[in-house]
Design an enzyme around this catalytic site. Structure first.
Site, short mmCIF file in Angstrom:
data_model
loop_
_atom_site.label_atom_id
_atom_site.label_comp_id
_atom_site.label_asym_id
_atom_site.label_seq_id
_atom_site.Cartn_x
_atom_site.Cartn_y
_atom_site.Cartn_z
N LYS A 23 -11.76 0.90 -2.76
CA LYS A 23 -10.99 1.52 -3.48
C LYS A 23 -11.68 1.61 -4.72
O LYS A 23 -12.28 2.15 -4.76
CB LYS A 23 -9.20 0.76 -3.56
CG LYS A 23 -8.72 0.88 -1.97
CD LYS A 23 -8.14 0.42 -1.63
CE LYS A 23 -7.52 -0.12 0.06
NZ LYS A 23 -7.64 1.05 1.19
N HIS A 36 -5.24 -3.68 -3.37
CA HIS A 36 -5.06 -2.60 -4.21
C HIS A 36 -4.61 -2.85 -5.08
O HIS A 36 -4.36 -2.40 -6.28
CB HIS A 36 -3.51 -1.68 -3.84
CG HIS A 36 -3.97 -1.16 -2.67
ND1 HIS A 36 -4.57 0.28 -2.61
CD2 HIS A 36 -3.61 -0.72 -1.19
CE1 HIS A 36 -4.73 1.01 -0.95
NE2 HIS A 36 -3.97 -0.20 -0.56
N SER A 82 1.05 -1.00 0.14
CA SER A 82 0.36 -0.20 0.09
C SER A 82 1.08 1.28 -0.10
O SER A 82 0.51 1.88 -0.17
CB SER A 82 -0.36 -0.18 1.23
OG SER A 82 -0.08 0.11 2.36
C1 LIG Z 1 -3.07 -3.21 1.79
C2 LIG Z 1 -4.48 -3.18 2.64
N1 LIG Z 1 -5.12 -4.10 3.11
C3 LIG Z 1 -6.60 -3.81 3.82
C4 LIG Z 1 -7.38 -2.25 3.92
C5 LIG Z 1 -7.74 -2.19 4.50
O1 LIG Z 1 -9.31 -1.55 3.70
P1 LIG Z 1 -10.43 -0.84 4.36
O2 LIG Z 1 -10.04 0.38 4.33
O3 LIG Z 1 -11.33 -0.65 2.94
O4 LIG Z 1 -10.39 -1.32 5.89
C6 LIG Z 1 -6.00 -1.35 4.09
C7 LIG Z 1 -6.45 -0.05 3.32
O5 LIG Z 1 -6.28 0.94 3.29
C8 LIG Z 1 -4.94 -1.35 2.95
O6 LIG Z 1 -3.77 -0.49 2.30
#
Ligand SMILES: Cc1ncc(COP(=O)(O)O)c(C=O)c1O
Length: 412
Positions: A251, A220, A192
């Site tokens: 996203k 992502h 991320s």
């Molecule tokens: C790699 C990764 N996994 C999980 C999440 C969590 O997702 P959410 O924001 O939909 O709860 C994120 C959020 O930024 C992320 O970057």
């Protein structure tokens, strides 16, 4: 409040809060880049503090948050089902549209089963905690997202962390591990902060060799990379070799919620045992309807993924050409490394003044001295937006001495 602060003793559990001054100090300097309220947005242009700026920090990769079709789908669902489900999926909170979405996502991802969660965070935290038990071992990349880290912490399993994408170290850890323990390798599919891809081919090989399962967090990656947006394993044609793939709806899918796909028995076990699934209310109807529509658009309008890739390649090349260090990004997440934390905040502010919003990322999310501006792109960015973003970075980069006029990084 001031009195409480001065009288807080070390033994007061609140003392850490009363003595937390960092954010206020940065605010007083006029450099605080967080929690900025958007007063208006059409996705690519947002209004902050009365100023219109280009959004270069959103995860709205396909540009669907303000699409009239996703908005209409959400409105229709509100009218049909109301505003919330007021209960967990386990009990009163399952709608027919939840089941429809699970079925369509399983089919899209090429897996037998799918279970929805109310956020992407809960998906990973709740699935890892459930699938890894007392006698198991989790192998986790050091750059994994916080929800994976928390999932490993709340599970009863032992966790072994390996350096980011270091397959040699992962092999050594697997060799050292008890051969009789249940094993699972967990990694972000697209990381991320750096935008790099996991080494899925090597992970698949190691998982096979050491009888471990493989779990990819494709928050992502689904709706971003791979064949038709099917995620990081699909980039390598290896979806069938990966046991579990999670994704988020916050996203590319322009909503909120998350999902996990895999073999049916594993998905059904998690559905019936994950606290994050059972003890938390289900995705609201409008969110589900938005994702269903976004999934349809993703499959119909293939130009969106093509445009996203074209933009990512262009921005990576141009930012590098200006002299910025963008690490080894392989996705529409392109970090621009600035250096020390306060320098990053100053850069952020000047970039904002130049009409561009990006996300300031500082330790512990990145190593010390590697604070960065995380830029990310959408299929709906126009060429003009991109060139304005580049011009703003060029101007501010020169002003701050991060790059020079010959297209070199000042750090070189
Ligand atoms: C790699 C990764 N996994 C999980 C999440 C969590 O997702 P959410 O924001 O939909 O709860 C994120 C959020 O930024 C992320 O970057």
């Amino acid at each position: 409040m001031a009195d409480q602060k001065s009288s807080a003793t070390k033994s007061d559990i609140f003392s850490k809060a009363f003595n937390f001054t960092k954010a206020d100090e940065v605010k007083e300097m006029g450099l605080y880049p967080y929690f900025k309220p958007l007063e208006a947005t059409d996705g690519t242009i947002v209004e902050i503090e009365g100023k219109k700026v280009i959004m270069a920090g959103s995860n709205n990769y396909l540009g669907l948050t303000n699409d009239p079709r996703t908005i209409k789908a959400a409105q229709d669902a509100l009218t049909k089902y109301g505003t919330g489900c007021t209960g967990s999926r386990y009990l009163n909170g399952t709608l027919d549209s939840h089941l429809e979405l699970e079925e369509k996502l399983a089919e899209f991802m090429g897996k037998e089963g799918c279970v929805l969660f109310s956020t992407g965070y809960q998906t990973n935290e709740g699935s890892i905690q459930t699938i890894a038990g007392r006698n198991d071992i989790i192998f986790s990349d050091k750059d994994n997202h916080a929800c994976i880290v928390v999932g490993t912490l709340v599970s009863n399993a032992k966790t072994m962390r390996y350096q980011h994408n270091d397959m040699g170290q992962l092999r050594k850890l697997l060799e050292r591990a008890d051969p009789d323990a249940g094993k699972i390798i967990v990694t972000d599919g697209v990381f991320s902060m750096s935008g790099t891809l996991a080494n899925v081919p090597e992970l698949v090989k190691l998982a096979k060799e050491f009888n471990a399962r493989l779990y990819l967090d494709d928050a992502h990656a689904v709706g971003v990379v791979g064949e038709g947006g099917r995620g990081s394993a699909s980039v390598f044609g290896l979806t069938d070799e990966v046991d579990l793939i999670s994704g988020t709806f916050s996203k590319s899918f322009a909503s909120l919620g998350g999902f996990l796909v895999g073999d049916k028995p594993v998905i059904e076990y998690i559905r019936h045992n994950s606290p994050a699934h059972i003890f938390s209310a289900s995705m609201p109807p409008a969110n589900v309807a938005t994702v269903l529509k976004a999934l349809e658009i993703l499959q119909e309008e293939t130009w969106r993924l093509e445009r996203l890739e074209e933009i990512a390649n262009y921005m990576r090349k141009e930012l590098r050409g200006l002299g910025f260090n963008v690490w080894s990004s392989q996705s529409p997440i392109i970090p621009v490394v600035i250096g020390e934390m306060m320098d990053c905040f100053k850069f952020w502010k000047d970039l904002f003044e130049e009409g561009v919003y990006a996300n300031a990322v500082v330790p512990p999310a990145v190593p010390k001295g590697q604070s960065l501006l995380r830029t990310s792109y959408m299929a709906s960015h126009t060429d003009e937006h991109l060139d304005q973003i580049l011009e703003a970075f060029r101007k501010v980069g020169l002003k701050h001495g991060v790059i020079d006029r010959n297209g070199h990084s000042a750090a070189e």
